[in-house]
Design a protein around this motif. Structure first.
Motif, mmCIF file in Angstrom:
data_model
loop_
_atom_site.group_PDB
_atom_site.id
_atom_site.type_symbol
_atom_site.label_atom_id
_atom_site.label_comp_id
_atom_site.label_asym_id
_atom_site.label_seq_id
_atom_site.Cartn_x
_atom_site.Cartn_y
_atom_site.Cartn_z
ATOM 1 N N GLU A 1 25.834 44.100 54.671
ATOM 2 C CA GLU A 1 26.226 43.223 53.574
ATOM 3 C C GLU A 1 26.979 44.035 52.525
ATOM 4 O OE1 GLU A 1 22.982 41.221 51.754
ATOM 5 O OE2 GLU A 1 24.192 40.354 50.151
ATOM 6 N N VAL A 2 28.090 43.505 52.073
ATOM 7 C CA VAL A 2 28.906 44.164 51.059
ATOM 8 C C VAL A 2 28.470 43.668 49.688
ATOM 9 C CG1 VAL A 2 31.223 44.487 50.153
ATOM 10 C CG2 VAL A 2 30.858 44.393 52.631
ATOM 11 N N GLU A 3 28.132 44.587 48.828
ATOM 12 C CA GLU A 3 27.705 44.234 47.485
ATOM 13 C C GLU A 3 28.654 44.870 46.476
ATOM 14 O OE1 GLU A 3 23.733 45.411 46.511
ATOM 15 O OE2 GLU A 3 23.604 44.045 44.805
ATOM 16 N N VAL A 4 29.045 44.086 45.500
ATOM 17 C CA VAL A 4 29.943 44.542 44.442
ATOM 18 C C VAL A 4 29.303 44.175 43.106
ATOM 19 C CG1 VAL A 4 32.229 44.319 43.435
ATOM 20 C CG2 VAL A 4 31.957 44.193 45.915
ATOM 21 N N VAL A 5 29.185 45.139 42.218
ATOM 22 C CA VAL A 5 28.513 44.908 40.943
ATOM 23 C C VAL A 5 29.378 45.414 39.805
ATOM 24 C CG1 VAL A 5 26.461 45.356 39.565
ATOM 25 C CG2 VAL A 5 26.263 45.147 42.056
ATOM 26 N N GLU A 6 29.712 44.501 38.868
ATOM 27 C CA GLU A 6 30.503 44.885 37.707
ATOM 28 C C GLU A 6 29.598 45.213 36.527
ATOM 29 O OE1 GLU A 6 32.848 41.171 39.316
ATOM 30 O OE2 GLU A 6 30.778 41.662 38.825
ATOM 31 N N SER A 17 39.901 48.838 22.905
ATOM 32 C CA SER A 17 39.779 49.239 24.307
ATOM 33 C C SER A 17 38.408 48.853 24.856
ATOM 34 C CB SER A 17 39.962 50.750 24.450
ATOM 35 O OG SER A 17 41.237 51.170 24.038
ATOM 36 N N LEU A 18 38.393 48.601 26.152
ATOM 37 C CA LEU A 18 37.155 48.384 26.883
ATOM 38 C C LEU A 18 37.288 49.028 28.249
ATOM 39 C CD1 LEU A 18 36.276 44.630 26.188
ATOM 40 C CD2 LEU A 18 34.958 46.628 25.436
ATOM 41 N N ARG A 19 36.152 49.344 28.839
ATOM 42 C CA ARG A 19 36.149 49.917 30.186
ATOM 43 C C ARG A 19 35.203 49.117 31.049
ATOM 44 N NH1 ARG A 19 37.988 54.866 31.858
ATOM 45 N NH2 ARG A 19 37.176 55.690 33.830
ATOM 46 N N LEU A 20 35.738 48.607 32.160
ATOM 47 C CA LEU A 20 34.939 47.890 33.138
ATOM 48 C C LEU A 20 34.686 48.803 34.334
ATOM 49 C CD1 LEU A 20 36.795 44.446 33.182
ATOM 50 C CD2 LEU A 20 34.991 45.240 31.633
ATOM 51 N N SER A 21 33.545 48.634 34.946
ATOM 52 C CA SER A 21 33.207 49.437 36.111
ATOM 53 C C SER A 21 32.766 48.542 37.252
ATOM 54 C CB SER A 21 32.087 50.424 35.764
ATOM 55 O OG SER A 21 31.841 51.306 36.839
ATOM 56 N N CYS A 22 33.186 48.893 38.450
ATOM 57 C CA CYS A 22 32.845 48.147 39.660
ATOM 58 C C CYS A 22 32.165 49.114 40.625
ATOM 59 C CB CYS A 22 34.111 47.565 40.275
ATOM 60 S SG CYS A 22 33.859 46.737 41.856
ATOM 61 N N GLU A 23 30.918 48.843 40.933
ATOM 62 C CA GLU A 23 30.166 49.728 41.821
ATOM 63 C C GLU A 23 29.976 49.078 43.177
ATOM 64 O OE1 GLU A 23 26.395 50.937 40.286
ATOM 65 O OE2 GLU A 23 25.986 52.302 41.952
ATOM 66 N N THR A 24 30.223 49.849 44.212
ATOM 67 C CA THR A 24 29.973 49.371 45.570
ATOM 68 C C THR A 24 29.659 50.583 46.446
ATOM 69 O OG1 THR A 24 30.824 47.995 47.368
ATOM 70 C CG2 THR A 24 32.408 49.412 46.226
ATOM 71 N N SER A 25 29.684 50.428 47.723
ATOM 72 C CA SER A 25 29.316 51.526 48.621
ATOM 73 C C SER A 25 30.550 52.283 49.106
ATOM 74 C CB SER A 25 28.549 50.975 49.824
ATOM 75 O OG SER A 25 29.408 50.187 50.626
#
Length: 121
Positions: A1-6, A17-25
């Motif tokens: 299963e592919v999981e993506v978390v912002e 300014s802002l910084r977004l992060s995307c975590e996955t495997s």
């Protein structure tokens, strides 16, 4: 299963300014392009930046080019979106997705839950 978390997002004033992060495997990075989309209230979702699986090259939508920077941190398995010189028009729900066709025609296959960005004048 592919999981993506912002993570990231929030409220900022124009010019901020802002910084977004995307975590996955690591396997997801190997198999898919990583794409940041945004959807302003009442409008369609659009791709704004992505990193290509094939060579790690970035793509930016015209309205964010020069203000947004997408980067991958291999040690953390994240793709970050640094957003500078924000304006009211950048206010939207931002979504990270693992998908294909990095570029204007990008589409997502696996989606994160989204994070809100609000820019005040």
């Amino acid at each position: 299963e592919v999981e993506v978390v912002e993570s990231g997002g929030g409220l900022v004033k124009t010019g901020g300014s802002l910084r977004l992060s995307c975590e996955t495997s690591a396997s997801t990075f190997a198999d898919y392009d990583i794409i940041w989309f945004r959807q302003p209230s009442g409008k369609e979702r659009e791709a704004v930046a992505c990193i290509r699986r094939s060579d790690g090259s970035p793509w930016y939508e015209d309205s964010v080019a020069g203000r947004f920077t997408i980067s991958r941190d291999k040690a953390k398995n994240t793709v970050d979106l640094q957003m500078d010189n924000l304006n009211v028009g950048d206010s939207a729900g931002y979504y990270c997705a693992a998908g294909q066709r990095c570029g204007r025609s990008a589409y997502g296959l696996y989606w994160g839950q989204g994070t809100q960005v609000a820019v005040s004048s």
